[in-house]
Design a protein around this motif. Structure first.
Motif, mmCIF file in Angstrom:
data_model
loop_
_atom_site.group_PDB
_atom_site.id
_atom_site.type_symbol
_atom_site.label_atom_id
_atom_site.label_comp_id
_atom_site.label_asym_id
_atom_site.label_seq_id
_atom_site.Cartn_x
_atom_site.Cartn_y
_atom_site.Cartn_z
ATOM 1 N N VAL A 76 18.030 -2.056 -22.441
ATOM 2 C CA VAL A 76 16.761 -2.367 -23.100
ATOM 3 C C VAL A 76 16.111 -1.087 -23.612
ATOM 4 C CG1 VAL A 76 14.422 -3.237 -22.718
ATOM 5 C CG2 VAL A 76 16.371 -4.528 -21.868
ATOM 6 N N ARG A 107 15.340 -0.443 -27.526
ATOM 7 C CA ARG A 107 13.927 -0.397 -27.910
ATOM 8 C C ARG A 107 13.472 1.022 -28.249
ATOM 9 N NH1 ARG A 107 9.742 -1.631 -30.514
ATOM 10 N NH2 ARG A 107 7.774 -1.355 -29.465
ATOM 11 N N ASP A 108 13.664 1.957 -27.330
ATOM 12 C CA ASP A 108 13.115 3.300 -27.518
ATOM 13 C C ASP A 108 13.996 4.207 -28.366
ATOM 14 O OD1 ASP A 108 10.877 2.648 -26.052
ATOM 15 O OD2 ASP A 108 11.610 3.524 -24.186
ATOM 16 N N MET A 159 14.424 -1.014 -32.098
ATOM 17 C CA MET A 159 14.405 -2.454 -32.335
ATOM 18 C C MET A 159 13.127 -3.045 -31.755
ATOM 19 S SD MET A 159 18.408 -3.348 -31.474
ATOM 20 C CE MET A 159 18.315 -5.089 -31.887
ATOM 21 N N SER A 160 12.665 -4.160 -32.317
ATOM 22 C CA SER A 160 11.484 -4.838 -31.788
ATOM 23 C C SER A 160 11.847 -5.523 -30.473
ATOM 24 C CB SER A 160 10.978 -5.881 -32.797
ATOM 25 O OG SER A 160 11.869 -6.987 -32.834
ATOM 26 N N TYR A 161 10.830 -5.904 -29.723
ATOM 27 C CA TYR A 161 11.070 -6.605 -28.460
ATOM 28 C C TYR A 161 11.881 -7.879 -28.700
ATOM 29 C CZ TYR A 161 7.644 -3.610 -26.125
ATOM 30 O OH TYR A 161 6.972 -2.543 -25.596
ATOM 31 N N GLN A 162 11.513 -8.614 -29.741
ATOM 32 C CA GLN A 162 12.201 -9.865 -30.049
ATOM 33 C C GLN A 162 13.661 -9.613 -30.418
ATOM 34 O OE1 GLN A 162 10.884 -12.953 -29.584
ATOM 35 N NE2 GLN A 162 12.950 -13.679 -29.958
ATOM 36 N N GLU A 163 13.911 -8.579 -31.191
ATOM 37 C CA GLU A 163 15.285 -8.250 -31.575
ATOM 38 C C GLU A 163 16.118 -7.861 -30.350
ATOM 39 O OE1 GLU A 163 14.674 -6.527 -36.109
ATOM 40 O OE2 GLU A 163 14.308 -5.199 -34.411
ATOM 41 N N VAL A 164 15.505 -7.125 -29.435
ATOM 42 C CA VAL A 164 16.209 -6.750 -28.210
ATOM 43 C C VAL A 164 16.540 -8.003 -27.400
ATOM 44 C CG1 VAL A 164 16.039 -5.501 -26.018
ATOM 45 C CG2 VAL A 164 15.196 -4.439 -28.119
ATOM 46 N N VAL A 210 12.786 -8.625 -21.244
ATOM 47 C CA VAL A 210 12.894 -7.377 -22.002
ATOM 48 C C VAL A 210 11.722 -6.468 -21.639
ATOM 49 C CG1 VAL A 210 12.755 -6.343 -24.316
ATOM 50 C CG2 VAL A 210 14.177 -8.356 -23.932
ATOM 51 N N LYS A 211 10.516 -7.031 -21.651
ATOM 52 C CA LYS A 211 9.325 -6.238 -21.363
ATOM 53 C C LYS A 211 9.329 -5.717 -19.928
ATOM 54 C CE LYS A 211 6.516 -8.503 -24.858
ATOM 55 N NZ LYS A 211 5.341 -9.326 -25.138
ATOM 56 N N LEU A 260 11.976 -2.921 -19.652
ATOM 57 C CA LEU A 260 11.519 -1.706 -20.317
ATOM 58 C C LEU A 260 10.420 -1.030 -19.509
ATOM 59 C CD1 LEU A 260 11.893 0.127 -22.730
ATOM 60 C CD2 LEU A 260 10.195 -1.237 -23.950
#
Length: 178
Positions: free
Chosen positions: A121, A125-126, A130-135, A146-147, A150
């Motif tokens: 993740v 993401r970092d 990529m956006s949260y949704q894409e991840v 995901v959140k 992360l």
């Protein structure tokens, strides 16, 4: 999808595919081979690619799944960082490039200490942006997970960095401000 469309829509993702494969496999040659195999698989399915809603997430998921398959198939589970990713700063001064590359190598090694789900993740993401949704779509996990992953990865990295190198800590803090 014709060859030109494939080249224009799929090939821009190859660097992300490679970085993810390198992160999971930890061997440059294997990552290169895997990306090549993934691109061949994608071409074999080129007729169906127009039906995919989020192509980037789908390509990343395919890459991740192929990496997992390869890791399951390998007898030796040892991981090694032969070559790091080229995350060096674009500053023309050699000493600044060397220092930045050294910092990124240290960060890579610290990320290796994270559990795989948090590491993936954080990578997507970092590092990949990529956006949260894409991840979530790429890893086929709920957005909330995901959140959580992360958050935990960042907390662990902050904790580790709080005890260590000030340069790495500053570099990492700048990356979290995105």
């Amino acid at each position: 999808m014709n060859p030109t469309d494939f080249k224009n829509t799929i090939l821009p993702y190859k660097d992300k595919m490679f970085r993810l494969a390198l992160r999971l496999l930890n061997k440059r040659e294997e990552a290169e081979d895997l990306v090549q195999e993934a691109l061949i698989k994608l071409w074999q399915q080129h007729d169906r690619l127009a039906e995919v809603q989020n192509l980037e997430a789908w390509v990343i998921r395919l890459t991740k799944n192929q990496c997992i398959d390869r890791l399951r198939g390998s007898k030796n589970g040892h991981k090694e960082w032969k070559d790091g990713l080229d995350w060096a700063d674009s500053t023309p001064l050699p000493d600044a490039r060397t220092e930045s590359a050294d910092t990124m190598n240290k960060l890579q090694k610290l990320m290796e200490r994270l559990p795989e789900n948090q590491r993936l993740v954080m990578q997507l993401r970092d590092v990949e942006g990529m956006s949260y949704q894409e991840v979530a779509e790429a890893l086929d996990i709920p957005l909330a997970q995901v959140k959580i992953n992360l958050f935990r990865a960042r907390q662990t990295m902050k904790s580790i960095l709080g005890r260590g190198d000030k340069k790495i800590s500053d570099h990492f803090a700048r990356g979290l401000d995105k």
